[in-house]
Design an enzyme around this catalytic site. Structure first.
Site, short mmCIF file in Angstrom:
data_model
loop_
_atom_site.label_atom_id
_atom_site.label_comp_id
_atom_site.label_asym_id
_atom_site.label_seq_id
_atom_site.Cartn_x
_atom_site.Cartn_y
_atom_site.Cartn_z
N TYR A 240 0.84 -1.21 0.00
CA TYR A 240 0.00 0.00 0.00
C TYR A 240 0.87 1.26 0.00
O TYR A 240 0.68 2.17 -0.80
CB TYR A 240 -0.92 -0.03 1.24
CG TYR A 240 -1.60 1.29 1.55
CD1 TYR A 240 -2.61 1.78 0.73
CD2 TYR A 240 -1.23 2.04 2.67
CE1 TYR A 240 -3.23 3.00 1.01
CE2 TYR A 240 -1.84 3.25 2.96
CZ TYR A 240 -2.84 3.73 2.13
OH TYR A 240 -3.45 4.93 2.42
N1 LIG Z 1 -7.42 4.54 6.65
C1 LIG Z 1 -6.34 5.17 7.06
O1 LIG Z 1 -5.97 5.11 8.24
C2 LIG Z 1 -5.57 6.01 6.08
C3 LIG Z 1 -4.38 6.60 6.51
C4 LIG Z 1 -3.71 7.46 5.66
C5 LIG Z 1 -4.22 7.69 4.37
N2 LIG Z 1 -5.36 7.08 3.96
C6 LIG Z 1 -5.88 7.40 2.63
O2 LIG Z 1 -6.88 8.37 2.80
C7 LIG Z 1 -7.80 8.32 1.71
C8 LIG Z 1 -9.23 8.38 2.21
O3 LIG Z 1 -9.47 7.34 3.14
P1 LIG Z 1 -10.97 7.07 3.65
O4 LIG Z 1 -10.87 5.94 4.63
O5 LIG Z 1 -11.62 8.33 4.02
O6 LIG Z 1 -11.60 6.58 2.29
P2 LIG Z 1 -12.82 5.56 2.00
O7 LIG Z 1 -13.96 5.84 2.93
O8 LIG Z 1 -12.27 4.17 1.93
O9 LIG Z 1 -13.22 6.07 0.54
C9 LIG Z 1 -12.49 5.78 -0.58
C10 LIG Z 1 -13.42 5.99 -1.76
O10 LIG Z 1 -12.71 5.68 -2.98
C11 LIG Z 1 -13.60 5.00 -3.81
N3 LIG Z 1 -12.96 4.21 -4.87
C12 LIG Z 1 -12.37 2.99 -4.73
N4 LIG Z 1 -12.00 2.54 -5.94
C13 LIG Z 1 -12.37 3.48 -6.86
C14 LIG Z 1 -12.28 3.57 -8.26
N5 LIG Z 1 -11.75 2.58 -9.00
N6 LIG Z 1 -12.76 4.66 -8.89
C15 LIG Z 1 -13.32 5.67 -8.17
N7 LIG Z 1 -13.46 5.64 -6.83
C16 LIG Z 1 -12.98 4.55 -6.17
C17 LIG Z 1 -14.36 4.11 -2.87
O11 LIG Z 1 -15.53 3.59 -3.47
P3 LIG Z 1 -16.08 2.12 -3.02
O12 LIG Z 1 -16.81 2.36 -1.74
O13 LIG Z 1 -16.94 1.75 -4.17
O14 LIG Z 1 -14.87 1.24 -2.87
C18 LIG Z 1 -14.64 5.06 -1.71
O15 LIG Z 1 -15.82 5.82 -1.92
C19 LIG Z 1 -7.41 7.11 0.88
O16 LIG Z 1 -6.61 7.53 -0.22
C20 LIG Z 1 -6.56 6.30 1.84
O17 LIG Z 1 -5.63 5.50 1.15
C21 LIG Z 1 -6.04 6.25 4.78
#
Ligand SMILES: NC(=O)c1ccc[n+]([C@@H]2O[C@H](COP(=O)([O-])OP(=O)(O)OC[C@H]3O[C@@H](n4cnc5c(N)ncnc54)[C@H](OP(=O)(O)O)[C@@H]3O)[C@@H](O)[C@H]2O)c1
Length: 216
Positions: free
Chosen positions: A130
């Site tokens: 990742y």
């Molecule tokens: N979780 C953590 O602790 C963490 C830490 C640091 C950074 N981040 C990053 O922060 C960001 C936001 O995280 P979050 O947890 O708020 O996000 P999230 O709720 O998981 O939302 C991600 C969105 O991206 C969409 N998506 C996935 N595949 C796609 C595609 N092929 N085309 C268009 N849209 C797509 C998803 O749709 P579906 O629902 O259909 O999949 C979902 O709506 C991400 O980039 C993540 O990597 C996360």
């Protein structure tokens, strides 16, 4: 400003879309599933249906970017998505959107990256695919001719935001941050020229967000 938010129905992105609309911006929210459209419209954005993994820069992805001044990449494959989607989404989706911004004149691009994306080999083995993908996506953006900002939060939580963060190129510690504060940081960074051309980490902290960004 007209802003494209990719992954607009995601947990961080929904906060961001509402904040941008509240700040007077015109927002286009990109989602990949039809059932996500109503939430994005309810948040006050124009909603467009585009899958960043399967669609083309010279097709639907480019069309989604056309007419926008800025792009925020807030999408992600999510935990448990498997290594193939780290490549196609966390790297590939972000990189395609950079290319679409270059080709369609969206000058500004803000990347929601992650702490550890700059040094994946030093992190837990399970996180490396990742973090490597996120780091490559950041690199693709920084090599672009766009006016870019890469923001790397720690672990995201669903706690209420506090409006206060710590921000620095390297914070030298790991921790958490509410998604609401991540969104508020992006909303502020969009309007902060001081964040242009910078990569920085953010965690829950002590300083008002705008002040923290001014101190970078
Ligand atoms: N979780 C953590 O602790 C963490 C830490 C640091 C950074 N981040 C990053 O922060 C960001 C936001 O995280 P979050 O947890 O708020 O996000 P999230 O709720 O998981 O939302 C991600 C969105 O991206 C969409 N998506 C996935 N595949 C796609 C595609 N092929 N085309 C268009 N849209 C797509 C998803 O749709 P579906 O629902 O259909 O999949 C979902 O709506 C991400 O980039 C993540 O990597 C996360």
């Amino acid at each position: 400003m007209k802003v494209l938010v990719a992954g607009a129905q995601g947990k961080t992105a929904r906060h961001l879309v509402r904040m941008l609309v509240g700040n007077g911006h015109e927002v286009r929210g990109l989602v990949r599933r039809e059932e996500q459209l109503p939430d994005v419209e309810a948040d006050g954005a124009e909603a467009v249906l585009v899958d960043l993994e399967t669609e083309e820069v010279d097709g639907a992805i480019g069309e989604a970017v056309a007419g926008c001044d800025a792009v925020v990449f807030a999408a992600g494959a999510g935990p448990g998505s498997g290594n193939a989607r780290k490549e196609t989404m966390d790297f590939g989706g972000a990189a395609k959107l950079v290319e679409a911004a270059e080709k369609n004149g969206a000058g500004r691009y803000l990347m929601l990256s992650s702490m550890g994306a700059g040094d994946p080999e030093d992190r837990d083995e399970a996180m490396r695919p990742y973090l490597r993908a996120k780091g490559r996506a950041d690199g693709r953006l920084r090599e672009s001719g766009l006016d870019w900002t890469v923001i790397r939060p720690g672990r995201l939580t669903d706690e209420d935001g506090t409006g206060r963060i710590d921000a620095a190129g390297s914070l030298g510690r790991y921790g958490e941050i509410p998604r609401e504060d991540v969104a508020a940081t992006f909303a502020a960074a969009l309007e902060s020229p001081n964040t242009s051309g910078k990569t920085f980490e953010i965690l829950a902290g002590e300083r008002p967000i705008r002040e923290a960004l001014e101190g970078l």
